[in-house]
Design an enzyme around this catalytic site. Sequence first.
Site, PDB file in Angstrom:
ATOM      1  N   SER A   1      68.693  73.348  42.558  1.00 56.98           N
ATOM      2  CA  SER A   1      69.406  73.277  43.847  1.00 56.98           C
ATOM      3  C   SER A   1      68.497  72.702  44.932  1.00 56.98           C
ATOM      4  CB  SER A   1      69.918  74.662  44.271  1.00 56.98           C
ATOM      5  OG  SER A   1      68.856  75.520  44.655  1.00 56.98           O
TER       6      SER A   1
ATOM      7  N   ILE B   1      55.701  82.027  51.397  1.00 56.20           N
ATOM      8  CA  ILE B   1      55.835  82.424  52.805  1.00 56.20           C
ATOM      9  C   ILE B   1      56.282  83.886  52.884  1.00 56.20           C
ATOM     10  CG2 ILE B   1      56.778  81.760  55.051  1.00 56.20           C
ATOM     11  CD1 ILE B   1      55.366  79.418  53.540  1.00 56.20           C
TER      12      ILE B   1
ATOM     13  N   TYR C   1      67.756  77.757  41.013  1.00 56.07           N
ATOM     14  CA  TYR C   1      67.090  77.609  42.327  1.00 56.07           C
ATOM     15  C   TYR C   1      66.348  76.284  42.398  1.00 56.07           C
ATOM     16  CZ  TYR C   1      64.120  78.808  46.350  1.00 56.07           C
ATOM     17  OH  TYR C   1      63.481  78.817  47.575  1.00 56.07           O
TER      18      TYR C   1
ATOM     19  N   SER D   1      61.884  73.589  48.611  1.00 51.42           N
ATOM     20  CA  SER D   1      60.847  74.495  48.113  1.00 51.42           C
ATOM     21  C   SER D   1      59.882  73.683  47.268  1.00 51.42           C
ATOM     22  CB  SER D   1      61.481  75.577  47.237  1.00 51.42           C
ATOM     23  OG  SER D   1      60.479  76.253  46.508  1.00 51.42           O
TER      24      SER D   1
HETATM   25  N1  LIG Z   1      59.885  82.630  51.491  1.00 50.24           N
HETATM   26  C1  LIG Z   1      59.423  81.746  50.653  1.00 50.24           C
HETATM   27  O1  LIG Z   1      58.341  81.934  50.060  1.00 50.24           O
HETATM   28  C2  LIG Z   1      60.166  80.454  50.401  1.00 50.24           C
HETATM   29  C3  LIG Z   1      59.543  79.476  49.608  1.00 50.24           C
HETATM   30  C4  LIG Z   1      60.192  78.265  49.391  1.00 50.24           C
HETATM   31  C5  LIG Z   1      61.432  78.016  49.960  1.00 50.24           C
HETATM   32  N2  LIG Z   1      62.039  78.983  50.712  1.00 50.24           N
HETATM   33  C6  LIG Z   1      63.338  78.642  51.297  1.00 50.24           C
HETATM   34  O2  LIG Z   1      63.255  78.731  52.703  1.00 50.24           O
HETATM   35  C7  LIG Z   1      64.522  79.105  53.244  1.00 50.24           C
HETATM   36  C8  LIG Z   1      64.362  80.312  54.160  1.00 50.24           C
HETATM   37  O3  LIG Z   1      63.897  81.372  53.350  1.00 50.24           O
HETATM   38  P1  LIG Z   1      63.353  82.765  53.923  1.00 50.24           P
HETATM   39  O4  LIG Z   1      62.135  83.052  53.140  1.00 50.24           O
HETATM   40  O5  LIG Z   1      63.307  82.757  55.382  1.00 50.24           O
HETATM   41  O6  LIG Z   1      64.501  83.720  53.370  1.00 50.24           O
HETATM   42  P2  LIG Z   1      65.293  84.959  54.037  1.00 50.24           P
HETATM   43  O7  LIG Z   1      65.897  85.673  52.879  1.00 50.24           O
HETATM   44  O8  LIG Z   1      64.425  85.697  54.971  1.00 50.24           O
HETATM   45  O9  LIG Z   1      66.416  84.198  54.879  1.00 50.24           O
HETATM   46  C9  LIG Z   1      67.471  83.523  54.254  1.00 50.24           C
HETATM   47  C10 LIG Z   1      68.726  83.883  55.011  1.00 50.24           C
HETATM   48  O10 LIG Z   1      69.838  83.164  54.430  1.00 50.24           O
HETATM   49  C11 LIG Z   1      70.982  84.000  54.565  1.00 50.24           C
HETATM   50  N3  LIG Z   1      72.013  83.641  53.613  1.00 50.24           N
HETATM   51  C12 LIG Z   1      71.935  83.704  52.266  1.00 50.24           C
HETATM   52  N4  LIG Z   1      73.119  83.360  51.729  1.00 50.24           N
HETATM   53  C13 LIG Z   1      73.954  83.070  52.752  1.00 50.24           C
HETATM   54  C14 LIG Z   1      75.321  82.669  52.831  1.00 50.24           C
HETATM   55  N5  LIG Z   1      76.062  82.502  51.724  1.00 50.24           N
HETATM   56  N6  LIG Z   1      75.857  82.472  54.038  1.00 50.24           N
HETATM   57  C15 LIG Z   1      75.123  82.659  55.178  1.00 50.24           C
HETATM   58  N7  LIG Z   1      73.832  83.042  55.159  1.00 50.24           N
HETATM   59  C16 LIG Z   1      73.255  83.247  53.959  1.00 50.24           C
HETATM   60  C17 LIG Z   1      70.451  85.400  54.268  1.00 50.24           C
HETATM   61  O11 LIG Z   1      71.313  86.418  54.775  1.00 50.24           O
HETATM   62  C18 LIG Z   1      69.095  85.374  54.930  1.00 50.24           C
HETATM   63  O12 LIG Z   1      69.113  85.958  56.226  1.00 50.24           O
HETATM   64  C19 LIG Z   1      65.438  79.382  52.053  1.00 50.24           C
HETATM   65  O13 LIG Z   1      66.254  78.246  51.839  1.00 50.24           O
HETATM   66  C20 LIG Z   1      64.456  79.567  50.899  1.00 50.24           C
HETATM   67  O14 LIG Z   1      65.023  79.200  49.667  1.00 50.24           O
HETATM   68  C21 LIG Z   1      61.440  80.200  50.937  1.00 50.24           C
END
Ligand SMILES: NC(=O)c1ccc[n+]([C@@H]2O[C@H](COP(=O)([O-])OP(=O)(O)OC[C@H]3O[C@@H](n4cnc5c(N)ncnc54)[C@H](O)[C@@H]3O)[C@@H](O)[C@H]2O)c1
Length: 250
Positions: free
Chosen positions: A157, A187, A154, A140
């Site tokens: 990590s 996003i 966060y 991130s």
């Molecule tokens: N959306 C944003 O703005 C953003 C920004 C920076 C980084 N991210 C990172 O990008 C990645 C994808 O994020 P996203 O926005 O698609 O999120 P999202 O919440 O749509 O998808 C994340 C998925 O991870 C699964 N998950 C969580 N804990 C779990 C576990 N213990 N075991 C199995 N599955 C598990 C959830 O059920 C979920 O479906 C993540 O690592 C997030 O930290 C997202």
Amino acid sequence: MWDFSGKTAVVTGAGGGMGGQVAHDLCAGGANVCMIDLKDMPDGYTGFGDRAAYFQGDLTDHSFLENVVAETCTRFGTIDYLVNAAGILLFDKDFGVVDMDFAVWDKVMDVNLKGPARLAQLCIPQMIKNPDSAMVHFSSIGAYRGDSKPQDAYQASKAGLIALSKSIAIQFADKRLRSNIVSPGMIDTPLQSRWDHQQGAREAIAAAVPLKRLGQTEDLSNATLFLLSDLASYITGVDLIVDGGLLALP
Ligand SMILES: NC(=O)c1ccc[n+]([C@@H]2O[C@H](COP(=O)([O-])OP(=O)(O)OC[C@H]3O[C@@H](n4cnc5c(N)ncnc54)[C@H](O)[C@@H]3O)[C@@H](O)[C@H]2O)c1
């Protein structure tokens, strides 16, 4: 656009926004895809037949992951790619370090950092049997800067994941296993469902992004598939920032 025929990928977070898009696009590109998520399998994979395998379970459960990797190798013979897209951001519990509940810290680390490390440990022995294998881990832009509303577990990590990826890149470069990061900005995914409850939030955030829009799941899937593909065969140990220019702002 992509041809991943004959390749096998493991994708975490496949029930969510970006992991789901990556899993779908890899399937559409001809790959066998082993999907992992806590959630139910989303719609949209029926056309891919046996090439799409969905495992519902918890990344923090090592024996679950052992079974998934073993089952993937039995079904598809090998593992070429690993995409660690699952992650949690506990908006209402993850604060600055002074106010940190270390049970929250441990939970976030367990999912966001130890989960990818566990899967890397299980997948690498399979991946190094193949030339041109590759990993992409989702960090991130929060790993690079402070925040007026800190989420220190966060952010730490995600910074740890960058270090882990670089270390894997160097350890296994001679086996032609590449390891890279993508760092998303803002996003529009279920992780950001809080925007649904704040009128005008999406417009305000988009206006603050230099490219003047929120990121979409396709933006990250395109970056991920590029880094997995042979087009990126000379790229390892990097972080591809996909944030519409946010981090470049003064
Ligand atoms: N959306 C944003 O703005 C953003 C920004 C920076 C980084 N991210 C990172 O990008 C990645 C994808 O994020 P996203 O926005 O698609 O999120 P999202 O919440 O749509 O998808 C994340 C998925 O991870 C699964 N998950 C969580 N804990 C779990 C576990 N213990 N075991 C199995 N599955 C598990 C959830 O059920 C979920 O479906 C993540 O690592 C997030 O930290 C997202």
